[in-house]
Design a protein around this motif. Structure first.
Motif, PDB file in Angstrom:
ATOM      1  N   VAL A 182       0.868  -1.174   0.000  1.00 50.83           N
ATOM      2  CA  VAL A 182       0.000   0.000   0.000  1.00 50.83           C
ATOM      3  C   VAL A 182       0.902   1.220   0.000  1.00 50.83           C
ATOM      4  CG1 VAL A 182      -1.701   1.314   1.298  1.00 50.83           C
ATOM      5  CG2 VAL A 182      -1.892  -1.166   1.181  1.00 50.83           C
ATOM      6  N   LEU A 183       0.636   2.116  -0.928  1.00 45.36           N
ATOM      7  CA  LEU A 183       1.445   3.323  -1.040  1.00 45.36           C
ATOM      8  C   LEU A 183       0.546   4.513  -0.759  1.00 45.36           C
ATOM      9  CD1 LEU A 183       4.297   4.276  -1.964  1.00 45.36           C
ATOM     10  CD2 LEU A 183       3.349   4.483  -4.241  1.00 45.36           C
ATOM     11  N   LEU A 184       0.883   5.283   0.263  1.00 47.29           N
ATOM     12  CA  LEU A 184       0.010   6.394   0.639  1.00 47.29           C
ATOM     13  C   LEU A 184       0.734   7.715   0.433  1.00 47.29           C
ATOM     14  CD1 LEU A 184      -1.497   4.941   3.929  1.00 47.29           C
ATOM     15  CD2 LEU A 184      -2.595   5.088   1.698  1.00 47.29           C
ATOM     16  N   GLU A 220      -0.274   2.436  10.479  1.00 47.46           N
ATOM     17  CA  GLU A 220      -0.111   1.592  11.675  1.00 47.46           C
ATOM     18  C   GLU A 220      -1.073   0.409  11.627  1.00 47.46           C
ATOM     19  OE1 GLU A 220      -0.915   3.033  15.952  1.00 47.46           O
ATOM     20  OE2 GLU A 220       0.643   4.346  15.135  1.00 47.46           O
ATOM     21  N   VAL A 221      -2.331   0.713  11.339  1.00 51.71           N
ATOM     22  CA  VAL A 221      -3.341  -0.359  11.302  1.00 51.71           C
ATOM     23  C   VAL A 221      -2.993  -1.382  10.230  1.00 51.71           C
ATOM     24  CG1 VAL A 221      -5.788  -0.841  10.868  1.00 51.71           C
ATOM     25  CG2 VAL A 221      -5.143   1.198  12.142  1.00 51.71           C
ATOM     26  N   LEU A 222      -2.566  -0.895   9.064  1.00 51.09           N
ATOM     27  CA  LEU A 222      -2.250  -1.812   7.971  1.00 51.09           C
ATOM     28  C   LEU A 222      -1.025  -2.658   8.312  1.00 51.09           C
ATOM     29  CD1 LEU A 222      -2.884   0.469   4.884  1.00 51.09           C
ATOM     30  CD2 LEU A 222      -4.224  -1.520   5.559  1.00 51.09           C
ATOM     31  N   SER A 223      -0.027  -2.022   8.919  1.00 49.77           N
ATOM     32  CA  SER A 223       1.182  -2.764   9.275  1.00 49.77           C
ATOM     33  C   SER A 223       0.849  -3.861  10.271  1.00 49.77           C
ATOM     34  CB  SER A 223       2.232  -1.839   9.892  1.00 49.77           C
ATOM     35  OG  SER A 223       2.432  -0.759   9.061  1.00 49.77           O
ATOM     36  N   GLU A 224      -0.075  -3.549  11.175  1.00 48.21           N
ATOM     37  CA  GLU A 224      -0.482  -4.573  12.137  1.00 48.21           C
ATOM     38  C   GLU A 224      -1.070  -5.779  11.420  1.00 48.21           C
ATOM     39  OE1 GLU A 224      -3.123  -2.680  14.881  1.00 48.21           O
ATOM     40  OE2 GLU A 224      -1.480  -1.512  15.758  1.00 48.21           O
ATOM     41  N   VAL A 269       3.502  -1.131   3.936  1.00 48.79           N
ATOM     42  CA  VAL A 269       2.974   0.204   3.679  1.00 48.79           C
ATOM     43  C   VAL A 269       4.136   1.156   3.442  1.00 48.79           C
ATOM     44  CG1 VAL A 269       1.514   2.057   4.516  1.00 48.79           C
ATOM     45  CG2 VAL A 269       1.070  -0.276   5.249  1.00 48.79           C
ATOM     46  N   ARG A 270       3.966   2.036   2.492  1.00 47.90           N
ATOM     47  CA  ARG A 270       4.951   3.104   2.332  1.00 47.90           C
ATOM     48  C   ARG A 270       4.212   4.420   2.348  1.00 47.90           C
ATOM     49  NH1 ARG A 270      10.074   3.051   1.412  1.00 47.90           N
ATOM     50  NH2 ARG A 270       9.956   5.161   0.582  1.00 47.90           N
ATOM     51  N   LEU A 271       4.774   5.387   3.059  1.00 46.96           N
ATOM     52  CA  LEU A 271       4.192   6.727   3.113  1.00 46.96           C
ATOM     53  C   LEU A 271       5.129   7.684   2.385  1.00 46.96           C
ATOM     54  CD1 LEU A 271       2.904   7.063   6.770  1.00 46.96           C
ATOM     55  CD2 LEU A 271       1.623   7.633   4.731  1.00 46.96           C
ATOM     56  N   VAL A 272       4.589   8.473   1.478  1.00 44.27           N
ATOM     57  CA  VAL A 272       5.437   9.457   0.799  1.00 44.27           C
ATOM     58  C   VAL A 272       4.800  10.837   0.935  1.00 44.27           C
ATOM     59  CG1 VAL A 272       6.515   7.947  -0.873  1.00 44.27           C
ATOM     60  CG2 VAL A 272       4.290   8.919  -1.377  1.00 44.27           C
ATOM     61  N   LEU A 328       9.566  -1.175  -7.127  1.00 45.59           N
ATOM     62  CA  LEU A 328       8.411  -2.036  -6.922  1.00 45.59           C
ATOM     63  C   LEU A 328       8.771  -3.501  -7.126  1.00 45.59           C
ATOM     64  CD1 LEU A 328       5.660   0.076  -8.690  1.00 45.59           C
ATOM     65  CD2 LEU A 328       6.031  -0.184  -6.252  1.00 45.59           C
ATOM     66  N   GLY A 329      10.053  -3.829  -6.942  1.00 43.99           N
ATOM     67  CA  GLY A 329      10.481  -5.208  -7.103  1.00 43.99           C
ATOM     68  C   GLY A 329       9.758  -6.130  -6.127  1.00 43.99           C
ATOM     69  N   GLY A 330       9.258  -7.231  -6.636  1.00 39.86           N
ATOM     70  CA  GLY A 330       8.581  -8.198  -5.782  1.00 39.86           C
ATOM     71  C   GLY A 330       7.152  -7.835  -5.452  1.00 39.86           C
ATOM     72  N   VAL A 331       6.725  -6.673  -5.842  1.00 34.25           N
ATOM     73  CA  VAL A 331       5.341  -6.280  -5.559  1.00 34.25           C
ATOM     74  C   VAL A 331       4.469  -6.805  -6.680  1.00 34.25           C
ATOM     75  CG1 VAL A 331       3.785  -4.345  -5.173  1.00 34.25           C
ATOM     76  CG2 VAL A 331       6.127  -4.221  -4.355  1.00 34.25           C
ATOM     77  N   GLU A 332       3.401  -7.510  -6.314  1.00 37.87           N
ATOM     78  CA  GLU A 332       2.479  -8.011  -7.331  1.00 37.87           C
ATOM     79  C   GLU A 332       1.177  -7.241  -7.320  1.00 37.87           C
ATOM     80  OE1 GLU A 332       1.936 -12.143  -6.736  1.00 37.87           O
ATOM     81  OE2 GLU A 332       4.083 -12.556  -6.976  1.00 37.87           O
ATOM     82  N   ARG A 333       0.819  -6.762  -6.153  1.00 41.25           N
ATOM     83  CA  ARG A 333      -0.427  -6.007  -6.049  1.00 41.25           C
ATOM     84  C   ARG A 333      -0.133  -4.709  -5.320  1.00 41.25           C
ATOM     85  NH1 ARG A 333      -3.944  -9.669  -2.791  1.00 41.25           N
ATOM     86  NH2 ARG A 333      -1.923 -10.383  -2.075  1.00 41.25           N
ATOM     87  N   LEU A 334      -0.634  -3.635  -5.884  1.00 44.42           N
ATOM     88  CA  LEU A 334      -0.302  -2.325  -5.337  1.00 44.42           C
ATOM     89  C   LEU A 334      -1.574  -1.510  -5.209  1.00 44.42           C
ATOM     90  CD1 LEU A 334       1.922  -0.180  -4.650  1.00 44.42           C
ATOM     91  CD2 LEU A 334       1.921   0.386  -7.068  1.00 44.42           C
ATOM     92  N   VAL A 335      -1.807  -0.999  -4.016  1.00 43.42           N
ATOM     93  CA  VAL A 335      -2.923  -0.067  -3.841  1.00 43.42           C
ATOM     94  C   VAL A 335      -2.317   1.291  -3.537  1.00 43.42           C
ATOM     95  CG1 VAL A 335      -4.956   0.545  -2.501  1.00 43.42           C
ATOM     96  CG2 VAL A 335      -4.499  -1.842  -3.020  1.00 43.42           C
ATOM     97  N   ILE A 336      -2.675   2.261  -4.364  1.00 43.04           N
ATOM     98  CA  ILE A 336      -2.130   3.597  -4.183  1.00 43.04           C
ATOM     99  C   ILE A 336      -3.216   4.478  -3.593  1.00 43.04           C
ATOM    100  CG2 ILE A 336      -1.101   5.582  -5.357  1.00 43.04           C
ATOM    101  CD1 ILE A 336      -0.378   3.350  -7.579  1.00 43.04           C
ATOM    102  N   GLY A 337      -2.942   5.027  -2.456  1.00 45.57           N
ATOM    103  CA  GLY A 337      -3.894   5.964  -1.850  1.00 45.57           C
ATOM    104  C   GLY A 337      -3.393   7.361  -2.107  1.00 45.57           C
ATOM    105  N   ALA A 338      -4.009   8.068  -3.017  1.00 42.48           N
ATOM    106  CA  ALA A 338      -3.529   9.410  -3.371  1.00 42.48           C
ATOM    107  C   ALA A 338      -4.726  10.238  -3.832  1.00 42.48           C
ATOM    108  CB  ALA A 338      -2.451   9.327  -4.438  1.00 42.48           C
ATOM    109  N   CYS A 339      -4.601  10.833  -5.004  1.00 41.26           N
ATOM    110  CA  CYS A 339      -5.646  11.744  -5.438  1.00 41.26           C
ATOM    111  C   CYS A 339      -6.479  11.124  -6.549  1.00 41.26           C
ATOM    112  CB  CYS A 339      -5.029  13.060  -5.869  1.00 41.26           C
ATOM    113  SG  CYS A 339      -3.595  12.853  -6.901  1.00 41.26           S
TER     114      CYS A 339
END
Lengths: 713, 582
Positions: free
Chosen positions: B16-18, B35-39, B44-47, B65-76
């Protein structure tokens, strides 16, 4: 005159009902040496076209004349017809015996005129040159100048459509002016959230090469093949491109202290500075910027640098909306806001009028009138004296800060770019578009397009629309390998050319350049890809070296000779431009507005094609009246300014005429638009009446009659 | 799915990229979400600002994004960052990704739930995914349609905007079908006498453009036709077009006008705003495109005279309406706006007094091809000595049109100058609210009008009355400069009526038709979107149908829409229109 086919159309009863077509056929057959003279009920119908094609094969016709309706209607049709039969499509002439004869005249004079029209057509037809369409190779790359929101949008649009793009930006950062505007627009995403992805996308796009910190030094070549020299930090480079998109933008007005002496006061700032104050604060929180700490009242002064009567009488379009946005932002901080304005100009239905209402409801005060004075008061604030238009009195109000809503100006550093690209500017200093209504995105130079506020004040949304639109125009050019242009262009006779440069100066498209030939003498040279075929060069050339391939001087003179072969003294010769005046004469026909039948119309591409010598030739052949009719200035001209170039030539023509012993009053010029059938009628009637009364006069004073008939020679 | 297996599936190769984006959703506590997602064991990555040119390559390109197969981007919203993501991730077929717009989210914990569910939805890769990754645009509709995709484009409306769009598209080698409801192309611009600010003759500059559109090999013009139904999905619209019978064979008619010469039925010409008579059969106007006759069947008495008069035997009195169907990849709406009904403004007496006319009627009145062949004569037959223009007739009025209609100020100034060109001695008054001449060179026209003696009065009149029978009209107004009501005597009153949204709505049978705003104009999906993007992918907006516009703006938008369509076609078809890969 062998190998010529003449086809006279009945057009049902439209022509045959007025003109005895068989008699006309016989007279044409007897007066000319055409191989075939035929009539047809409908030449444009399929059997009619087939007959022409069969005759071409059977009789070995080389050139075809169709006497029917206006060439504006069916020239394309018949060109296609003869091209299918293997002829050069340019070897076609149409005699307009419907709109300009049978629909407006009656009786024997209609037949006489029809015959004249056909003979004039034949005179031109035999002198027509078999032309080829010009094929211009296209370099499928684009150059975008300016890395603001306009340039980015245009570059990305082109790159997304598959065109490699070179993006030149003067500063080291992309983004341009918009990065300075930081107060959010209500109910919209922040501007920076729109621009930042654009910048990133342009920098990462595989087809966009960003040259930041670079300037355009020189551009050579024409549409489809430009060579641009770019000076960058790392040295200069040249790029081959097919199209250029100019997106250099604007610059905010910097208040002139002689006009706005109060602008230097510490309590006064410009609207741009206000945006920047907001920018420095931590965004996302509606906290008062430190520079506005303790400020209770703010006043906005509209039209700073815009609508100045003498100096710069143009409106900057977007400042009213910006002020509204800023006023609402300040009001949200609890600051009292007053706006001193002249008109509140909002033009977007989406929300602006609503914001205006909201601002008034929230207590922003709007005062309409004129500013008298701004002075600092004793308490560290300002006193604004204002003549209120409603109260009809002068008011003085104290305020803590004054924001000058500064207007937009063309970029001061755009001048060199303008010269490099040979672009014209309009009165307000912005780049001039090819036509303000229908070609707002094209410049007068083919292949150079205008994106965004370099063409005139625009807000961000309009800039995006204009840039994407300019990209669409460039893409239409760049999506093909070759560009096909018609063959009717200018040509220079090297032997006659003295290299005076008149044509190069007058050409509306900068399609003529002076070059040294192998012997070292300077000669004019036509850039065939850039030429649009207006013939202005042929009209202005003092040595008749420049000519128009589609309307060569010889052909025009021959048409004049044919028209004036009989009864010249009774005839009015009218040179009408193809786009407006000729169409106006057609419109008179379509509306069946009759006019005197002694007028003979010679079609020219543009009134700018008419040279002084051609007019003189016409008088020499005995014409009693000569008129030139073109498009209404300034904007109607199909070739930007051909009509004005002609008008500037008129005093010289008059002088030449009087020198050669002709009455310059017999020469006139008029502006007729394509709808002005009644005007055309009016003009021709007036000329005919003048002619008639003159002849009556000369008839009554018999001794002078001969001189009158001879055109005062 | 709280089993160990399910948990593993959820977290495996997931990220998850926020984006904190301070401007847009700075108030949202993304640390808590992370925090909730990491639990839950999700990476999770925050930028700070994902779209920034420095951050983005670090997060999205190369080995990031090496090794990432599914990515959810939380942005605009996808309109802001969608194209950037698509451009960067286009070649990552092994990666499935989606975008969540954080703008309207308030609660960080609820957000973590949303993100988790979106992660779950991203199923294992079985086919290529592409297109706008958004919560509210279904992926299905945006998958490339490939070789089966239609390549044509439908343009609804043959005014200046529609014709320009069609010409620009045709210039890109894209086939276009142009549907026009009237008998001729041209729309409202064809009816104008002159265009501001240069006072060019309107039909003279438009006419050649219409001829170009009609004769272009890539453009099919369907005049007298109406779009009856649009169904299908973005990229594959099925359109039903109804052809209203003209009762004239278009292939045979030559527009010679023999039929209208013999026709005994005289009817008001709607094209001339009812100011001029015409015959029930004939061409609409001299420069009409296509230049073919049509019979107004509602007036026709079927006497058959035109049938006899027509030498080409083109009259077909028994013609029936036809329906044709076409498949198009994109639709451009260029229906234009409608003038406001001036009779709704009761107090100005439109409809009661013949001397009260609208601005469009005025254009016809002074036009060389109009009812008086260009001379300015009031409907009562006199030459006007005093002409009053009333601005904001309907516009900027909460009861009628709450918005500004944009063009009427400059148009009235132009018309005032035209009055003075016809009647140099006439007194011309413009009653205005604000003079909105905010366009290139418009201010110059305003100044010219003032120099030539046009009077500008800052007041909107209350009412227009006729004081005594057969007398002149009196315009009553209150200006704050003087006390009480004042009166202006006028021979001609021109109401500068505003424009309303188009009402002719093609029957949308798509899942979500393009939205309209509360005034009825089509809504733009995205504020910064160059003013042409509708709320439905593959449908674009041009000109007056999404707000009042002048000709310049309409033409600009038309070209912009053409560019958007070209891009859209590249996107929906796997075989691009023209390959330009270097």
């Amino acid at each position: 005159m062998s190998g010529i086919g003449v086809y006279i159309c009945h057009c049902g009863q439209n022509i045959a009902g007025v003109i005895d077509v068989q008699a006309l056929r016989e007279r044409v057959a007897c007066r000319s040496e055409a191989t075939v003279v035929k009539t047809n009920v409908f030449c444009c119908s399929e059997p009619g076209q087939k007959e022409i094609q069969e005759d071409i094969k059977e009789h070995g016709l080389e050139r075809v004349l169709v006497a029917a309706c206006s060439p504006r209607l069916h020239e394309v049709t018949f060109r296609r017809t003869i091209a299918q039969a293997g002829l050069n499509p340019y070897l076609l002439e149409m005699a307009n015996i419907r709109e300009q004869c049978s629909w407006v005249h009656r009786g024997p004079e209609a037949l006489d005129k029809a015959l004249d029209l056909i003979l004039m057509g034949l005179a031109r037809l035999v002198r027509l040159i078999p032309l080829q369409d010009r094929v211009v190779p296209v370099t499928r790359r684009a150059l975008v100048i300016g890395g603001g929101v306009g340039g980015l949008s245009a570059a990305l649009e082109l790159a997304d459509c598959g065109v490699p793009v070179v993006l030149v930006e003067k500063s080291v950062h992309l983004g341009g002016q918009v990065l300075r505007w930081n107060i959010p627009v209500p109910n919209a995403d922040p501007l920076s959230c729109f621009v930042r992805p654009l910048i990133t996308r342009a920098m990462l796009h595989p087809r966009i090469r960003v040259l930041d910190g670079s300037t355009l030094e020189d551009v050579q070549g024409t549409i489809g093949r430009f060579t641009a020299s770019i000076q960058g930090a790392a040295g200069s480079s040249t790029e081959e491109v097919g199209a250029v998109v100019v997106a250099t933008g604007f610059e905010p007005y910097n208040p002139d202290l002689s006009r706005y002496p109060f602008a230097s006061l510490p309590q006064v700032m410009t609207s741009v500075q206000l945006e920047e104050i907001f920018r420095k604060e931590k965004p996302g929180h509606p906290a008062t910027p430190s520079a506005l700490e303790g400020v209770r009242t703010v006043a906005f002064l509209q039209c700073v640098g815009s609508r100045l009567d003498e100096e710069y009488p143009h409106c900057s379009r977007i400042c009213c909306a910006i002020t509204l946005k800023q006023a609402l932002a300040l009001r949200a901080l609890g600051i009292e806001v007053q706006v001193f304005h002249r008109d509140i100009r909002l033009y977007d239905k989406n929300q602006e009028e609503e914001l205006y209402g909201r601002a008034r409801r929230l207590g922003v005060q709007f005062h309409r009138g004129t500013l008298k004075a701004v002075e600092p008061d004793s308490e560290g604030g300002l006193r604004i004296c204002w003549h209120d238009e409603f109260l009809q009195s002068t008011l003085c109000v104290p305020t803590d800060r004054l924001i000058c809503a500064v207007g937009l100006r063309p970029r001061s550093d755009a001048e060199s770019l303008r010269r490099v690209l040979r672009l014209a500017v309009s009165q307000d200093g912005y780049l001039l578009e090819a036509h303000p209504k229908l070609h707002p995105l094209e410049s007068a130079v083919e292949g150079v397009f205008l994106a965004g506020s370099c063409q005139g004040p625009k807000d961000v949304r309009e800039t995006v629309a204009a840039s994407v639109g300019a990209a669409a125009k460039a893409y239409q050019l760049l999506c093909k390998d070759h560009l096909l242009l018609d063959g009717m262009i200018a040509v220079i006779d090297r032997d006659r050319c003295t290299g005076c440069g008149t044509c190069a100066a007058e050409c509306p498209y900068q399609a003529i350049a002076l070059r040294e030939d192998e012997k070292g003498t300077t000669k004019a040279h036509v850039e065939t890809a850039a030429c649009k075929g207006c013939g202005v060069c042929a009209g202005c050339c003092p040595t008749e070296a420049a000519d128009h391939l589609g309307f060569p001087l010889e052909a025009l003179k021959a048409m004049v000779d044919a028209a004036l072969a009989e009864g010249a003294a009774q005839k009015i010769l009218a040179f009408c431009c193809h786009w407006c005046a000729y169409a106006g004469a057609d419109a008179a026909g379509v509306s069946r507005i009759p006019y005197p039948a002694n007028v003979r119309i010679v079609r020219v591409p543009c009134s700018g094609r008419i040279s002084a010598r051609l007019v003189l030739h016409t008088f020499k052949k005995g014409a009693s009246r000569v008129m030139v009719a073109g498009c209404h200035p300034p904007g109607d001209c199909h070739y930007i300014s051909g009509n004005l170039r002609f008008e500037s030539r008129v005093p010289r023509i008059r002088k030449l005429l009087s020198k050669k012993g002709y009455d310059p009053e017999r020469f006139s010029y008029h502006w007729v638009s394509a709808t002005e059938g009644p005007q055309f009628q009016h003009i021709v009637r007036r000329l005919a009446e003048a002619l008639e009364s003159e002849q009556k006069k000369t008839a009554s004073s018999a001794p002078n009659a001969a001189a009158g008939d001879e055109g005062g020679r | 799915m709280t089993t160990r297996q399910g948990h593993k599936t959820l977290t495996h190769g997931a990220r998850v990229l926020l984006c904190r984006c301070p401007e847009r959703h700075g108030r949202l506590d993304l640390d808590r979400t992370a925090e909730v997602l990491s639990e839950a064991g999700i990476a999770v990555r925050l930028v700070d600002a994902l779209c920034d040119s420095k951050t983005f390559p670090k997060e999205m390109l190369g080995t990031a994004l090496g090794g990432v197969e599914r990515l959810v981007i939380g942005a605009c919203s996808p309109f802001l960052i969608g194209e950037l993501l698509e451009q960067a991730l286009r070649h990552r077929w092994d990666l499935r990704w989606t975008l969540v717009d954080l703008r309207d989210v308030r609660d960080p914990v609820a957000l973590s739930g949303i993100l988790k569910s979106r992660l779950q939805v991203l199923s294992p890769p079985f086919k290529k995914m592409c297109g706008f990754p958004s919560a509210d645009t279904p992926h299905r509709s945006l998958r490339p349609i490939g070789a089966k995709a239609p390549r044509g484009v439908l343009v609804i409306g043959g005014g200046v905007g529609g014709c320009q769009t069609a010409l620009d598209l045709a210039g890109m080698d894209i086939p276009v079908t142009l549907v026009e409801a009237d008998d001729s192309l041209g729309g409202n611009m064809a009816r104008l006498d002159k265009t501001f600010p240069t006072l060019d003759c309107s039909i003279c500059i438009l006419g050649p453009r219409l001829v170009d559109a009609a004769s272009h090999p890539n453009i099919t013009v369907l005049a007298s036709s109406r779009v009856k139904r649009i169904s299908g999905r973005p990229g594959h619209f099925l359109v039903e077009v109804e052809h209203r019978p003209r009762y004239v064979d278009m292939t045979l008619c030559s527009g010679c006008g023999a039929c209208s010469e013999v026709c005994p039925v005289v009817v008001p010409s709607a094209w001339n705003a009812g100011l001029r008579p015409r015959k029930a059969v004939g061409i609409v106007f001299e420069q009409a495109v296509p230049l073919r006759a049509a019979i107004q069947k509602e007036y026709c008495i079927e006497c058959g005279l035109c049938e006899k008069a027509c030498e080409r035997k083109a009259i077909r009195l028994a013609e029936e309406p036809r329906v044709s169907r076409l498949h198009t990849a994109a639709v451009v709406l260029a229906e234009g706006a409608r003038p406001f009904q001036a009779s709704r403004l009761g107090s100005y007496g439109y409809g009661r007094f013949p001397e009260v006319i609208t601005n469009l009627e005025f254009e016809r009145l002074v036009c060389a091809t109009g009812p008086t062949q260009g001379s300015l004569i009031t409907p009562t037959g006199s030459r006007p000595r005093s002409v009053a223009f009333i601005q904001c007739a309907g516009s900027r009025n909460r009861r009628f049109l709450p918005y500004c209609s944009v063009t009427c100020c400059t148009a009235s100034i132009k018309e005032a100058i035209l009055v003075l060109e016809h009647e140099p001695e006439a007194a011309v008054t413009i009653f205005f609210n604000d003079v909105r001449t905010a366009g290139k060179s418009f201010e110059g026209l305003f100044l010219r009008a003032r120099e030539r003696g046009v009077r500008f009065v800052k007041a909107l009149p209350d009412r227009v009355e006729r004081a005594k029978e057969g007398g002149r009209l009196s315009v009553h107004y209150r200006s704050l400069a003087h006390r009480g009501t004042q009166t202006l005597e006028a021979d001609l009153v021109v109401l500068a009526v505003g424009v309303e949204a188009p009402n002719a709505d093609p029957r949308w049978v798509v899942r979500r038709p393009p939205q309209r705003d509360r005034y009825g104009f089509y809504e733009e999906a995205f504020f910064w979107g160059g003013q042409v993007v509708s709320t439905v992918p593959g449908i674009f907006l041009v000109g007056g149908c999404h707000g009042p516009r002048d000709i310049t703006q309409t033409v600009t938008e038309a070209s912009a829409a053409a560019a958007h369509v070209a891009k859209w076609l590249r996107r929906v078809s796997s075989t691009p229109a023209k390959s330009l890969e270097p």
